[in-house]
Design a protein around this motif. Structure first.
Motif, PDB file in Angstrom:
ATOM      1  N   ASN A   1     -12.611   9.267   3.489  1.00  0.00           N
ATOM      2  CA  ASN A   1     -13.137   8.029   3.011  1.00  0.00           C
ATOM      3  C   ASN A   1     -12.153   6.938   3.370  1.00  0.00           C
ATOM      4  OD1 ASN A   1     -15.133   8.895   1.285  1.00  0.00           O
ATOM      5  ND2 ASN A   1     -13.519   9.648  -0.246  1.00  0.00           N
ATOM      6  N   ALA A   2     -12.700   5.688   3.764  1.00  0.00           N
ATOM      7  CA  ALA A   2     -11.869   4.594   4.182  1.00  0.00           C
ATOM      8  C   ALA A   2     -10.947   3.886   3.272  1.00  0.00           C
ATOM      9  CB  ALA A   2     -12.842   3.547   4.888  1.00  0.00           C
ATOM     10  N   PRO A   3      -9.809   3.658   3.526  1.00  0.00           N
ATOM     11  CA  PRO A   3      -8.891   2.820   2.843  1.00  0.00           C
ATOM     12  C   PRO A   3      -9.390   1.563   2.261  1.00  0.00           C
ATOM     13  CG  PRO A   3      -8.020   3.133   4.707  1.00  0.00           C
ATOM     14  CD  PRO A   3      -9.238   3.757   4.877  1.00  0.00           C
ATOM     15  N   ALA A   4      -8.815   1.060   1.280  1.00  0.00           N
ATOM     16  CA  ALA A   4      -9.432  -0.500   0.942  1.00  0.00           C
ATOM     17  C   ALA A   4      -9.047  -1.496   2.308  1.00  0.00           C
ATOM     18  CB  ALA A   4      -8.542  -0.859  -0.048  1.00  0.00           C
ATOM     19  N   THR A   5      -9.876  -2.251   2.414  1.00  0.00           N
ATOM     20  CA  THR A   5      -9.701  -3.215   3.746  1.00  0.00           C
ATOM     21  C   THR A   5      -8.425  -3.766   3.694  1.00  0.00           C
ATOM     22  OG1 THR A   5     -12.183  -3.209   3.917  1.00  0.00           O
ATOM     23  CG2 THR A   5     -10.791  -5.031   5.233  1.00  0.00           C
ATOM     24  N   THR A   6      -7.822  -4.449   2.626  1.00  0.00           N
ATOM     25  CA  THR A   6      -6.748  -5.045   2.533  1.00  0.00           C
ATOM     26  C   THR A   6      -5.287  -4.328   3.073  1.00  0.00           C
ATOM     27  OG1 THR A   6      -6.398  -4.799   0.367  1.00  0.00           O
ATOM     28  CG2 THR A   6      -7.675  -6.680   0.991  1.00  0.00           C
ATOM     29  N   GLU A   7      -5.548  -3.015   2.825  1.00  0.00           N
ATOM     30  CA  GLU A   7      -4.349  -2.287   3.397  1.00  0.00           C
ATOM     31  C   GLU A   7      -4.096  -1.889   4.889  1.00  0.00           C
ATOM     32  OE1 GLU A   7      -4.886   1.326   1.114  1.00  0.00           O
ATOM     33  OE2 GLU A   7      -4.804   0.131  -0.861  1.00  0.00           O
ATOM     34  N   LEU A   8      -5.304  -2.439   5.495  1.00  0.00           N
ATOM     35  CA  LEU A   8      -5.389  -2.014   6.980  1.00  0.00           C
ATOM     36  C   LEU A   8      -4.914  -2.764   7.958  1.00  0.00           C
ATOM     37  CD1 LEU A   8      -9.192  -0.703   6.684  1.00  0.00           C
ATOM     38  CD2 LEU A   8      -7.222   0.597   6.563  1.00  0.00           C
ATOM     39  N   PRO A   9      -4.689  -2.486   9.025  1.00  0.00           N
ATOM     40  CA  PRO A   9      -4.014  -3.213  10.022  1.00  0.00           C
ATOM     41  C   PRO A   9      -5.181  -3.843  10.769  1.00  0.00           C
ATOM     42  CG  PRO A   9      -4.352  -0.926  11.135  1.00  0.00           C
ATOM     43  CD  PRO A   9      -4.609  -0.941   9.617  1.00  0.00           C
ATOM     44  N   VAL A  10      -4.992  -4.873  11.567  1.00  0.00           N
ATOM     45  CA  VAL A  10      -5.810  -5.723  12.448  1.00  0.00           C
ATOM     46  C   VAL A  10      -5.633  -4.759  13.927  1.00  0.00           C
ATOM     47  CG1 VAL A  10      -6.644  -7.799  13.778  1.00  0.00           C
ATOM     48  CG2 VAL A  10      -5.877  -7.931  11.571  1.00  0.00           C
ATOM     49  N   VAL A  11      -6.680  -4.350  14.435  1.00  0.00           N
ATOM     50  CA  VAL A  11      -6.667  -3.630  15.812  1.00  0.00           C
ATOM     51  C   VAL A  11      -6.798  -4.720  16.903  1.00  0.00           C
ATOM     52  CG1 VAL A  11      -8.010  -2.272  17.037  1.00  0.00           C
ATOM     53  CG2 VAL A  11      -7.315  -1.357  15.108  1.00  0.00           C
ATOM     54  N   VAL A  12      -6.111  -4.709  17.795  1.00  0.00           N
ATOM     55  CA  VAL A  12      -5.953  -5.575  18.743  1.00  0.00           C
ATOM     56  C   VAL A  12      -6.329  -4.643  20.099  1.00  0.00           C
ATOM     57  CG1 VAL A  12      -4.847  -7.251  20.418  1.00  0.00           C
ATOM     58  CG2 VAL A  12      -4.436  -7.254  17.878  1.00  0.00           C
ATOM     59  N   ILE A  13      -7.481  -4.740  20.820  1.00  0.00           N
ATOM     60  CA  ILE A  13      -7.775  -4.054  21.844  1.00  0.00           C
ATOM     61  C   ILE A  13      -6.891  -4.783  23.155  1.00  0.00           C
ATOM     62  CG2 ILE A  13      -9.700  -2.881  23.171  1.00  0.00           C
ATOM     63  CD1 ILE A  13     -11.349  -3.370  20.944  1.00  0.00           C
ATOM     64  N   GLY A  14      -6.162  -4.147  23.786  1.00  0.00           N
ATOM     65  CA  GLY A  14      -5.473  -4.637  24.962  1.00  0.00           C
ATOM     66  C   GLY A  14      -3.905  -5.204  24.901  1.00  0.00           C
ATOM     67  N   ALA A  15      -3.371  -4.674  25.752  1.00  0.00           N
ATOM     68  CA  ALA A  15      -1.859  -5.134  25.711  1.00  0.00           C
ATOM     69  C   ALA A  15      -1.696  -6.104  26.992  1.00  0.00           C
ATOM     70  CB  ALA A  15      -0.819  -4.005  25.792  1.00  0.00           C
TER      71      ALA A  15
ATOM     72  N   VAL B   1      -1.939  -2.432  18.416  1.00  0.00           N
ATOM     73  CA  VAL B   1      -2.392  -2.721  19.781  1.00  0.00           C
ATOM     74  C   VAL B   1      -2.903  -1.515  20.551  1.00  0.00           C
ATOM     75  CG1 VAL B   1      -1.960  -3.871  22.133  1.00  0.00           C
ATOM     76  CG2 VAL B   1      -0.999  -5.051  19.714  1.00  0.00           C
ATOM     77  N   LEU B   2      -4.020  -1.450  21.038  1.00  0.00           N
ATOM     78  CA  LEU B   2      -4.596  -0.030  21.770  1.00  0.00           C
ATOM     79  C   LEU B   2      -4.617  -0.570  22.958  1.00  0.00           C
ATOM     80  CD1 LEU B   2      -7.046   1.156  18.947  1.00  0.00           C
ATOM     81  CD2 LEU B   2      -4.892   1.810  19.314  1.00  0.00           C
ATOM     82  N   GLU B   3      -3.805   0.109  23.937  1.00  0.00           N
ATOM     83  CA  GLU B   3      -3.856  -0.223  25.355  1.00  0.00           C
ATOM     84  C   GLU B   3      -4.219   0.805  26.219  1.00  0.00           C
ATOM     85  OE1 GLU B   3      -3.800  -1.373  29.171  1.00  0.00           O
ATOM     86  OE2 GLU B   3      -3.438  -2.850  27.553  1.00  0.00           O
ATOM     87  N   ALA B   4      -5.411   0.749  27.038  1.00  0.00           N
ATOM     88  CA  ALA B   4      -5.795   1.943  27.904  1.00  0.00           C
ATOM     89  C   ALA B   4      -5.010   2.262  28.788  1.00  0.00           C
ATOM     90  CB  ALA B   4      -7.165   1.713  28.470  1.00  0.00           C
ATOM     91  N   GLY B   5      -4.141   1.432  29.414  1.00  0.00           N
ATOM     92  CA  GLY B   5      -3.387   1.734  30.415  1.00  0.00           C
ATOM     93  C   GLY B   5      -1.890   2.344  29.994  1.00  0.00           C
ATOM     94  N   PRO B   6      -0.623   2.624  30.858  1.00  0.00           N
ATOM     95  CA  PRO B   6       0.427   3.322  30.471  1.00  0.00           C
ATOM     96  C   PRO B   6       1.655   2.388  30.117  1.00  0.00           C
ATOM     97  CG  PRO B   6       0.161   3.345  33.049  1.00  0.00           C
ATOM     98  CD  PRO B   6      -1.058   2.977  32.593  1.00  0.00           C
ATOM     99  N   THR B   7       1.350   0.930  30.459  1.00  0.00           N
ATOM    100  CA  THR B   7       2.229  -0.026  30.166  1.00  0.00           C
ATOM    101  C   THR B   7       1.529  -1.051  29.741  1.00  0.00           C
ATOM    102  OG1 THR B   7       2.164  -0.893  32.508  1.00  0.00           O
ATOM    103  CG2 THR B   7       3.742   1.010  32.065  1.00  0.00           C
TER     104      THR B   7
END
Length: 467
Positions: free
Chosen positions: A2-16, A36-42
């Protein structure tokens, strides 16, 4: 699960990258947890791929205020504001320290493969907006994960999806087969292997923006060096030559950007490159000795070249957002409200009115495309634009609409503002300042004004359309 309450969740940022990390800093400034989710190693993995290219924006223009605030306690100090960083400088001296300051809020080797609403594909209306986002992630070790988010900011950029050589927007016939002789990046001629590919060779450069200017200037420098005798560029333009072809020159409020166009002009003027106008590539063929021949849509064939550099822009990868309801312009693939401000069919200005969350919003509330990706296929993006987007979007997510709607940015003018178009009308005159269409492909030799050499000599080398 089950998904947690929306207000408890982070904002996902795609790309560093620059805008993604700025978004994370602004979210923290609003007391919102970013992930922040980054596909690369740095951090700045894409920026590092053009580490050899110097930006035409100064350090004072490529550091985000919220990021600088976050960096201050670490002892970080901004490099001299009036100096010009290279891509490598930007990544090592700013982006990586910023990511380090964000700590475990940044995850590397994490490729986003899909975004949706929990339990809702794009068809389902019922209770949709009350559901958190679900982000599917593939890790480099083969592990898969899903992350819940209250909102998603896609700052993944467009670097991984360059546009092809073909004039129709599709790869030219034979383009894939000739991949060993084609690159879609500004070459690093300090790299011995890359230098050897171009030294004494004939290289076609396809494109008309800052990256093409940079490649032409680099090839001209190689031609003038001890080991580069015989190096020749062939500049392929889909349009004709006009007053705006080389940018704003001395009228550009970013002096290095103006000088970059003048450097490309000097490469042609000095005979290090020929400009072929009105040429739209249909096919790329190999000769018996392995060289490449560009064939135009009208059947016109150019003399063989050894290498091809394709710098025709970039396009967004929207595949992993397919289950979301995006409102995108049918031409640019940019948010509908933003598209008229940046559409190169309408104008050739390199500036755009500052904009924020309202122009970046979609029918699916809580998803924002920012940074280069927000421009879709449009060119001429500045880091300052991305930082203002990040500030406005973070404020909107926090519910502070007064701050989100406030304009806190003034962008520099390009010195080019009139005329336009990606495709010139046949009856347009060359003197109208807005481009021209050659009736057939033509080789063009230009006469240089006396000021070109001095202007180029005083400016930093290179430039970047993503700066």
């Amino acid at each position: 699960m089950n998904a947690p309450a929306t207000t408890e969740l982070p904002v996902v940022v795609i790309g560093a990258g620059p805008t993604g990390l700025a978004a994370a800093a602004h979210l923290l400034d609003q007391d919102i947890a970013p992930l922040v989710l980054e596909a690369g190693p740095t951090a700045g993995a894409a920026v590092r791929e053009w580490s050899h290219v110097r930006l035409f924006s100064t350090w004072g223009e490529v550091v985000d205020p919220a990021a600088e605030k976050l960096l201050a306690p670490t002892g970080w100090t901004r490099p001299a504001p009036a100096t010009y960083p290279s891509g490598g400088d930007w990544a090592e001296s700013y982006l990586q320290p910023l990511a380090d300051a964000l700590g475990n809020r940044v995850r590397y080797g994490a490729t986003v493969t899909g975004v949706s609403r929990t339990g809702r594909d794009r068809i389902v209306d019922a209770d949709r907006e009350a559901q958190p986002f679900i982000v599917h992630v593939a890790h480099t070790d083969g592990r898969e994960e899903r992350v819940f988010a209250r909102a998603v900011i896609d700052a993944s950029g467009t670097w991984a999806t360059p546009s092809p050589a073909g004039g129709s927007g599709l790869p030219a016939l034979g383009e894939k087969a000739a991949a060993d002789r084609i690159t879609y990046r500004v070459p690093d001629l300090e790299n011995p292997a890359v230098r050897a590919r171009h030294a004494g060779k004939r290289t076609a450069v396809i494109g008309s923006g800052a990256s093409a200017f940079t490649a032409l200037a680099y090839l001209a420098d190689l031609a003038k060096s001890d080991d580069g005798s015989g190096t020749k560029g062939v500049w392929i333009l889909r349009r004709g030559i006009s007053g705006s072809t080389f940018g704003g020159g001395e009228a550009d409020q970013l002096p290095a950007r103006g000088a970059l166009g003048l450097a490309a002009k000097a490469a042609v003027d000095e005979g290090h490159a020929n400009a072929v106008t009105g040429f739209r590539t249909e096919a790329i063929e190999r000769t018996d000795d392995g060289r490449l021949v560009l064939v135009g849509e009208d059947g016109h064939r150019l003399d063989p070249v050894d290498e091809i550099i394709v710098l025709t822009g970039f396009r967004p990868d929207l595949s992993f957002l397919n289950e979301l309801r995006l409102g995108l312009d049918e031409r640019l693939q940019a948010p509908i409200a933003l598209a008229p401000l940046i559409d190169p069919n309408q104008h050739s200005c390199g500036t755009v009115y500052p904009h924020g969350h309202r122009e970046l919003s979609h029918p699916e509330q809580g998803i924002y495309l920012v940074g280069m990706k927000s421009y879709g296929r449009a060119p001429t993006f500045l880091a300052m634009t991305g930082y203002e987007q990040a500030r406005s979007v973070a404020a909107a997510i926090a519910g502070d609409l007064e701050a989100a709607d406030r304009v806190e940015l003034t962008l520099p003018e390009t010195g080019v503002c009139g005329g336009a178009g990606l495709f010139d009308a046949p009856d347009t005159a060359e003197t109208d300042g807005g481009g021209c269409c050659a009736p057939a492909p033509q080789l063009v030799q230009l006469e240089a004004p006396a000021m070109v050499g001095a202007a180029v000599g005083e400016a930093p080398a290179g430039g970047c359309c993503g700066s």
